[in-house]
Scaffold this motif. Structure first.
Motif, PDB file in Angstrom:
ATOM      1  N   THR A 217       0.822  -1.216   0.000  1.00  0.00           N
ATOM      2  CA  THR A 217       0.000   0.000   0.000  1.00  0.00           C
ATOM      3  C   THR A 217       0.855   1.265   0.000  1.00  0.00           C
ATOM      4  O   THR A 217       0.365   2.356  -0.306  1.00  0.00           O
ATOM      5  CB  THR A 217      -0.883   0.013   1.260  1.00  0.00           C
ATOM      6  OG1 THR A 217      -0.095  -0.460   2.363  1.00  0.00           O
ATOM      7  CG2 THR A 217      -2.109  -0.852   1.088  1.00  0.00           C
ATOM      8  N   ASN A 236      -0.408   5.595   2.137  1.00  0.00           N
ATOM      9  CA  ASN A 236      -1.525   4.688   1.805  1.00  0.00           C
ATOM     10  C   ASN A 236      -2.262   5.218   0.588  1.00  0.00           C
ATOM     11  O   ASN A 236      -2.208   6.420   0.318  1.00  0.00           O
ATOM     12  CB  ASN A 236      -2.518   4.672   2.971  1.00  0.00           C
ATOM     13  CG  ASN A 236      -2.076   3.733   4.064  1.00  0.00           C
ATOM     14  OD1 ASN A 236      -2.247   2.532   3.951  1.00  0.00           O
ATOM     15  ND2 ASN A 236      -1.486   4.288   5.110  1.00  0.00           N
ATOM     16  N   ARG A 240      -7.833   5.001   1.710  1.00  0.00           N
ATOM     17  CA  ARG A 240      -7.440   4.319   2.951  1.00  0.00           C
ATOM     18  C   ARG A 240      -6.802   5.314   3.935  1.00  0.00           C
ATOM     19  O   ARG A 240      -7.011   5.236   5.149  1.00  0.00           O
ATOM     20  CB  ARG A 240      -6.461   3.188   2.620  1.00  0.00           C
ATOM     21  CG  ARG A 240      -6.169   2.287   3.788  1.00  0.00           C
ATOM     22  CD  ARG A 240      -5.399   1.048   3.344  1.00  0.00           C
ATOM     23  NE  ARG A 240      -4.349   0.733   4.291  1.00  0.00           N
ATOM     24  CZ  ARG A 240      -4.538   0.145   5.458  1.00  0.00           C
ATOM     25  NH1 ARG A 240      -5.732  -0.199   5.840  1.00  0.00           N
ATOM     26  NH2 ARG A 240      -3.511  -0.098   6.259  1.00  0.00           N
TER      27      ARG A 240
END
Ligand SMILES: Cc1cc2nc3c(=O)[nH]c(=O)nc-3n(C[C@H](O)[C@H](O)[C@H](O)COP(=O)(O)OP(=O)(O)OC[C@H]3O[C@@H](n4cnc5c(N)ncnc54)[C@H](O)[C@@H]3O)c2cc1C
Length: 410
Positions: A217, A236, A240
């Motif tokens: 991520t 991220n 998110r």
């Protein structure tokens, strides 16, 4: 440091007008303190507001040496984090690349300094300096470039004020108005990621190791601060990142603890979680006649490896060196030939770091098996091939490239 708002008589001629009193702009002014050049710093926010941010940055060895050269490091170093080790790892892969002080024969591999600590020390360093003036809060709204000078328009409480300078410095950050006014084009892209930046307090004994761990991520940097605290920059995907920011504190800490694998003991958030979208940007030109751009006004990079501010500090030191030399030789400090020396020095070096941070983010935020295999081999090689390890370490600590004279004896 003289406030110009009370002294409009002096609002006329300067050698250098610096737009932006962030760390990079004020670093340049601090280096010019004894140069004999008359400098004005124009900052849009009140002085104490500009210095109030508590965001902490990884501070490279080179930046510390530049500040030692200025004479301000002794006021900063008691209040900041110091690390002797760096650990690089790829999610849960067992190979961890360990960088130690013995790799470079230095006392530390880097520092972690909060914005308010650095900017306050710099502001104090130039207080009462007769050749450095402040216009604060004052916003640069327009600049008219002429052959032999630039006329700068500054808005102070809805009133326009004018001043003249041989050279304007754009140190006004990533969304630089000075850059837009000069129609300097940029190249780059916005990442698919944002950073969640925050400080935590922890109960672990360790406080001398910086971690950069790569997840699919995005990377997560954990930087030690004094008082059992760490600054964490957690990259991220945008959605998110926003969700992480909005989580209840205990749910957030639970999620965080999974990613740092319980290595810091009990955790408590200190202050807010701030979300920053991430971009890569480089100007096509850093200079034109009577103008130079420094810091985020000239370039921005992914926060992986904590390089952005360090590049700006290096810009300031390089530009100051060139301007002082030109001034001492009786040259015109705003001429394109002088300013081109700065561009030639810094643009290529910055591009190398921008490329390096982009490579790290793309290469590690990827779950395609062939890439995973190659990067794990790469990590193994970096951990086991000393020349490769030293090369990467020197790049991260600012010890590659041309060193400003100010930093050479420290
Ligand atoms: C999440 C995150 C983490 C980061 N971590 C690190 C790290 O660990 N290490 C590192 O080296 N870098 C890091 N960076 C990068 C770093 O934050 C920036 O590179 C640095 O703050 C840029 O400093 P600057 O002085 O160029 O610009 P800024 O800090 O943006 O300062 C610009 C100043 O100009 C003023 N201004 C703007 N417009 C005008 C105007 N028209 N007139 C007058 N004044 C004006 C503003 O008020 C401001 O004070 C990180 C960045 C992010 C997003």
């Amino acid at each position: 440091m003289t406030s110009e708002t009370q002294d409009n008589q002096a609002l006329t001629n300067y050698d250098i007008a610096i737009a932006g009193g962030g760390i990079v702009g004020v670093t340049l002014a601090a280096i010019l303190k004894n140069s004999g050049l008359k400098v004005i710093i124009i900052e849009a926010k009140p002085l104490e507001v500009a210095a109030a941010r508590t965001q902490a940055y990884a501070f490279s060895l080179l930046s510390s040496r530049i500040y030692e050269g200025i004479g301000v490091w002794k006021d900063i170093v008691p209040h900041i984090g110091k690390f002797k080790n760096i650990r690089l790892s790829d999610s849960d892969f067992s190979q961890i690349v360990k960088f130690e002080t013995t790799d470079l024969n230095t006392n530390y591999l880097g520092y972690v300094a909060q914005h308010n600590v650095v900017l306050t020390a710099l502001q104090k360093y130039i207080v009462d300096c007769p050749n450095i003036h402040w216009l604060c809060p004052g916003e640069v709204t327009d600049v008219e470039y002429q052959d032999d000078l630039a006329q700068v328009t500054v808005k102070i409480q809805d009133k326009k004020h004018f001043l003249k300078a041989k050279l304007v410095i754009g140190a006004d950050g990533a969304r630089s108005h000075i850059r837009s006014l000069a129609k300097i084009t940029t190249r780059g892209w916005k990442y698919w990621q944002s950073c969640v930046a925050f400080t935590i307090k922890h109960t672990a004994a360790q406080n001398e190791t910086a971690f950069e761990r790569f997840w699919s991520t995005g990377p997560m940097g954990v930087l030690p601060l004094p008082g059992n605290r760490c600054q964490i920059v957690w990259t991220n995907p945008h959605e998110r990142a926003k969700k992480l920011q909005a989580l209840e504190e205990q749910d957030f800490i639970k999620e965080l603890d999974y990613y740092i694998q319980g290595s810091l003991g009990d955790l408590k958030l200190v202050g807010d979680r701030v979300v920053f979208p991430v971009q890569l940007m480089q100007c096509d030109h850093y200079v034109q006649s009577r103008l130079a751009l420094i810091g985020d006004a000239a370039h921005c990079c992914h926060p992986v490896g904590g390089q952005g501010l360090n590049l700006g500090i290096r810009d300031a030191a390089s530009l100051a060196q060139i301007l002082i030399t030109a001034h001492n030789q009786g040259q015109d400090i705003g001429s394109l030939s002088v300013l081109k020396e700065y561009e030639a020095w810094r643009k290529r070096e910055n591009l190398a770091i921008l490329g390096f941070t982009d490579f790290l983010d793309r290469f590690f935020s990827n779950n395609w098996l062939p890439i995973v295999v190659v990067r794990r081999l790469g990590l193994w090689l970096m951990g086991n091939l000393q020349p490769l390890k030293i090369f990467a370490l020197k790049l991260m600590t600012g010890l590659k490239g041309k060193t400003p004279v100010l930093a050479q004896n420290n």
